[in-house]
Design an enzyme around this catalytic site. Structure first.
Site, short mmCIF file in Angstrom:
data_model
loop_
_atom_site.label_atom_id
_atom_site.label_comp_id
_atom_site.label_asym_id
_atom_site.label_seq_id
_atom_site.Cartn_x
_atom_site.Cartn_y
_atom_site.Cartn_z
CG HIS A 20 7.32 -10.34 -120.68
ND1 HIS A 20 7.25 -9.19 -121.44
CD2 HIS A 20 6.08 -10.86 -120.69
CE1 HIS A 20 6.01 -9.04 -121.88
NE2 HIS A 20 5.28 -10.03 -121.43
CE1 TYR A 64 12.66 -2.64 -122.47
CE2 TYR A 64 12.93 -0.30 -122.02
CZ TYR A 64 12.57 -1.57 -121.61
OH TYR A 64 12.10 -1.76 -120.33
N PRO A 79 12.88 6.09 -116.38
CG PRO A 79 10.84 6.54 -117.41
CD PRO A 79 12.05 7.20 -116.83
CE LYS A 127 17.26 -2.59 -113.00
NZ LYS A 127 16.44 -3.70 -113.40
CE1 TYR A 183 14.29 -3.78 -118.94
CE2 TYR A 183 13.35 -5.89 -118.33
CZ TYR A 183 13.20 -4.60 -118.80
OH TYR A 183 11.94 -4.13 -119.10
P1 RFL Z 1 4.89 7.35 -105.14
O1 RFL Z 1 4.26 6.32 -106.00
O2 RFL Z 1 5.17 8.68 -105.70
O3 RFL Z 1 3.95 7.49 -103.86
C1 RFL Z 1 4.15 8.52 -102.89
C2 RFL Z 1 2.85 8.79 -102.18
O4 RFL Z 1 3.04 9.80 -101.18
C3 RFL Z 1 1.97 10.74 -101.25
N1 RFL Z 1 2.44 12.04 -100.71
C4 RFL Z 1 2.12 12.50 -99.48
N2 RFL Z 1 1.39 11.97 -98.50
C5 RFL Z 1 1.26 12.70 -97.36
N3 RFL Z 1 1.82 13.92 -97.19
C6 RFL Z 1 2.56 14.49 -98.15
N4 RFL Z 1 3.11 15.71 -97.98
C7 RFL Z 1 2.75 13.77 -99.36
N5 RFL Z 1 3.41 14.01 -100.51
C8 RFL Z 1 3.22 12.97 -101.32
C9 RFL Z 1 1.62 10.79 -102.73
O5 RFL Z 1 0.30 11.29 -102.94
C10 RFL Z 1 1.77 9.32 -103.13
O6 RFL Z 1 0.57 8.59 -102.97
O7 RFL Z 1 6.28 6.81 -104.51
P2 RFL Z 1 6.68 5.33 -104.08
O8 RFL Z 1 5.60 4.70 -103.23
O9 RFL Z 1 8.06 5.43 -103.53
O10 RFL Z 1 6.70 4.46 -105.43
C11 RFL Z 1 7.65 4.70 -106.43
C12 RFL Z 1 7.08 4.33 -107.81
O11 RFL Z 1 5.84 4.98 -107.96
C13 RFL Z 1 8.04 4.73 -108.95
O12 RFL Z 1 9.37 4.46 -108.60
C14 RFL Z 1 7.73 3.98 -110.27
O13 RFL Z 1 6.47 4.31 -110.76
C15 RFL Z 1 8.80 4.30 -111.33
N6 RFL Z 1 8.51 3.69 -112.65
C16 RFL Z 1 8.81 2.36 -112.90
N7 RFL Z 1 9.35 1.59 -111.92
C17 RFL Z 1 9.60 0.25 -112.16
O14 RFL Z 1 10.11 -0.43 -111.25
N8 RFL Z 1 9.27 -0.36 -113.36
C18 RFL Z 1 8.70 0.35 -114.39
O15 RFL Z 1 8.36 -0.24 -115.41
C19 RFL Z 1 8.49 1.78 -114.19
N9 RFL Z 1 7.93 2.53 -115.16
C20 RFL Z 1 7.92 4.47 -113.66
C21 RFL Z 1 7.65 3.86 -114.93
C22 RFL Z 1 7.60 5.82 -113.45
C23 RFL Z 1 7.04 6.55 -114.48
N10 RFL Z 1 6.74 7.93 -114.21
C24 RFL Z 1 5.50 8.52 -114.50
C25 RFL Z 1 7.61 8.69 -113.36
C26 RFL Z 1 7.10 4.58 -115.96
C27 RFL Z 1 6.82 5.95 -115.76
C28 RFL Z 1 6.28 6.72 -116.93
C1 PHB Z 2 5.68 0.37 -118.54
O1 PHB Z 2 5.07 -0.63 -118.97
O2 PHB Z 2 5.08 1.36 -118.09
C2 PHB Z 2 7.16 0.40 -118.61
C3 PHB Z 2 7.84 -0.74 -118.99
C4 PHB Z 2 9.22 -0.73 -119.08
C5 PHB Z 2 9.91 0.44 -118.78
C6 PHB Z 2 9.23 1.57 -118.40
C7 PHB Z 2 7.85 1.56 -118.31
O3 PHB Z 2 11.26 0.43 -118.90
#
Ligand code: RFL
Ligand code: PHB
Length: 394
Positions: free
Chosen positions: A72, A201, A293, A297, A385
């Site tokens: 994109h 957005y 989110p 980032k 971004y």
């Molecule tokens: P995670 O993915 O939470 O993984 C952590 C892992 O550790 C395990 N764990 C344990 N294991 C052993 N012992 C324990 N005591 C433990 N406690 C926990 C867990 O089960 C899990 O498997 O962290 P990690 O790896 O640092 O990854 C981070 C990302 O998941 C997170 O930053 C992103 O998902 C955030 N995010 C987005 N980031 C982007 O860069 N671009 C996006 O478009 C974006 N969209 C989003 C998002 C996060 C969202 N939510 C739900 C918070 C959209 C949403 C809605």
């Molecule tokens: C997503 O596709 O889940 C998504 C995309 C952009 C954002 C957050 C989440 O800023």
């Protein structure tokens, strides 16, 4: 059992670190609380920055991402009922982002780990990190009713916001900065074609909405909702009705609806831990910081922490220098605070805050009007971004 690096958590941070260390010939074991299916079932990020794409390539797991991911070069900002495109590519000298789901990134990393015969202990209970103020740290856990201990040189805390690593650090050694937002995001995944070929957005008087996607046939939509809302209150029909009300007439007409295949509510938070290293224990990814989110980032920051950590460990083992390890927190935190600031600013600009009256809606619309009609304004959004390069200015 003994290893060089014990990694806690098999989310994207832990798996990417495992893969990069393996490429560098450094031995690591991953300990994860959940099952692989559970980890893959969490629908989260969708947008990857160029640095994250490069790191996945470096880890040798980029093939499917390049085949199936969607490049994109821009996105739309919708306010006062009209859409305005931010030409990211044109405003940043050719930079893009990749739309490729976190689930797919995780799956690619898991497959590569399995193919390389590397060890992940899933369903590990009562994980604890010990003696990380010494040079003989240990990880203990229970699996299949038996106690296990792993001795290591370093522990990488990649265990997310609710993990055990950060909470094992003595309170006096750590500082936490936090802001909790008074709303959440209700997300729906559906096998319907996206309403638009790029992301939208939306700032609306009814609250924020985001139209995202996973492929040309799978959409991901979000609505700002009060924190008190529950999933039971949001039937699919109610979700689509509310989304339509937050879109412009053209998007409303193009919106294809269908049954949700996942629906969840995520709270929004800004959170940073300082420092990120405590003796032989390092925190990386969501274990150390959370962004709302809005700026996409979180996963991207996790990937760059992991790169900095991996470089520090390679320097330690190969060049016998401690410099990278000593610099780890400072190097990560500079980048993290830049992304935290952007995510907080963009969240404030796009959401309806319960404590704000109509004048703030007007301020937001005026700021958006300025940003989309000023080249430097639009470039500021675009630059933030697409994200910073790995080594940005001194
Ligand atoms: P995670 O993915 O939470 O993984 C952590 C892992 O550790 C395990 N764990 C344990 N294991 C052993 N012992 C324990 N005591 C433990 N406690 C926990 C867990 O089960 C899990 O498997 O962290 P990690 O790896 O640092 O990854 C981070 C990302 O998941 C997170 O930053 C992103 O998902 C955030 N995010 C987005 N980031 C982007 O860069 N671009 C996006 O478009 C974006 N969209 C989003 C998002 C996060 C969202 N939510 C739900 C918070 C959209 C949403 C809605
Ligand atoms: C997503 O596709 O889940 C998504 C995309 C952009 C954002 C957050 C989440 O800023």
């Amino acid at each position: 059992m003994r290893t060089q690096v014990a990694i806690i958590g098999a989310g994207p941070s832990g798996l990417l670190l495992g893969q990069l260390l393996h490429k560098a010939g450094i031995d690591a074991v991953i300990i994860e609380r959940q099952t692989p299916e559970y980890v893959l079932g969490r629908i989260r990020a969708g947008v990857l920055e160029q640095v994250c794409i490069d790191l996945l390539d470096e880890a040798g797991v980029g093939k499917r991402m390049h085949q199936e991911g969607l490049v994109h070069g821009g996105f739309d900002l919708l306010f006062k009922g009209s859409r305005h495109r931010i030409d990211m590519n044109g405003l940043t000298g050719g930079k893009n982002v990749m739309v490729y789901g976190q689930t797919e990134v995780t799956r690619d990393l898991m497959d590569a780990r399995q193919a390389a015969g590397l060890i992940t202990h899933y369903e590990a209970l009562d994980v604890s990190v010990q003696d990380f103020d010494s040079q003989q740290p240990k990880v203990r856990y229970v699996k299949d009713g038996k106690n296990h201990e792993i001795q290591c040189d370093f522990i990488a805390g990649c265990d997310g916001f609710h993990g055990v690593c950060r909470s094992s650090v003595p309170a006096g050694s750590i500082q936490e900065f936090e802001k909790v937002y008074p709303f959440g995001w209700l997300g729906v995944l559906s096998d319907t074609p996206p309403v638009h070929h790029e992301l939208i957005y939306a700032n609306s008087q009814r609250g924020f909405a985001l139209c995202s996607q996973r492929s040309t046939s799978r959409s991901r939509y979000y609505l700002q909702v009060p924190l008190t809302d529950t999933l039971a209150q949001w039937s699919d029909a109610a979700f689509w009705d509310e989304l339509r009300l937050r879109l412009d007439p053209q998007a409303r007409d193009h919106l294809v609806t269908g049954p949700s295949i996942e629906k969840s509510i995520a709270p929004l938070r800004s959170f940073v831990t300082e420092p990120m290293r405590f003796g032989s224990l390092f925190l990386a990814g969501d274990a150390a910081h959370i962004v709302p989110p809005t700026g996409a980032k979180g996963l991207n920051l996790a990937a760059t922490d992991v790169k900095y950590l991996c470089s520090a460990l390679i320097e330690f083992y190969q060049d016998k220098t401690q410099a990278g390890i000593d610099n780890y927190s400072q190097r990560c935190l500079r980048r993290i605070w830049r992304a935290e600031r952007f995510s907080w600013w963009f969240t404030n600009l796009m959401h309806k805050f319960p404590e704000n009256g109509p004048i703030v809606q007007k301020f937001q619309e005026a700021e958006l009007d300025y940003l989309v009609h000023s080249e430097s304004g639009a470039r500021t959004i675009a630059e933030n971004y697409v994200g910073l390069p790995l080594d940005f200015g001194a």
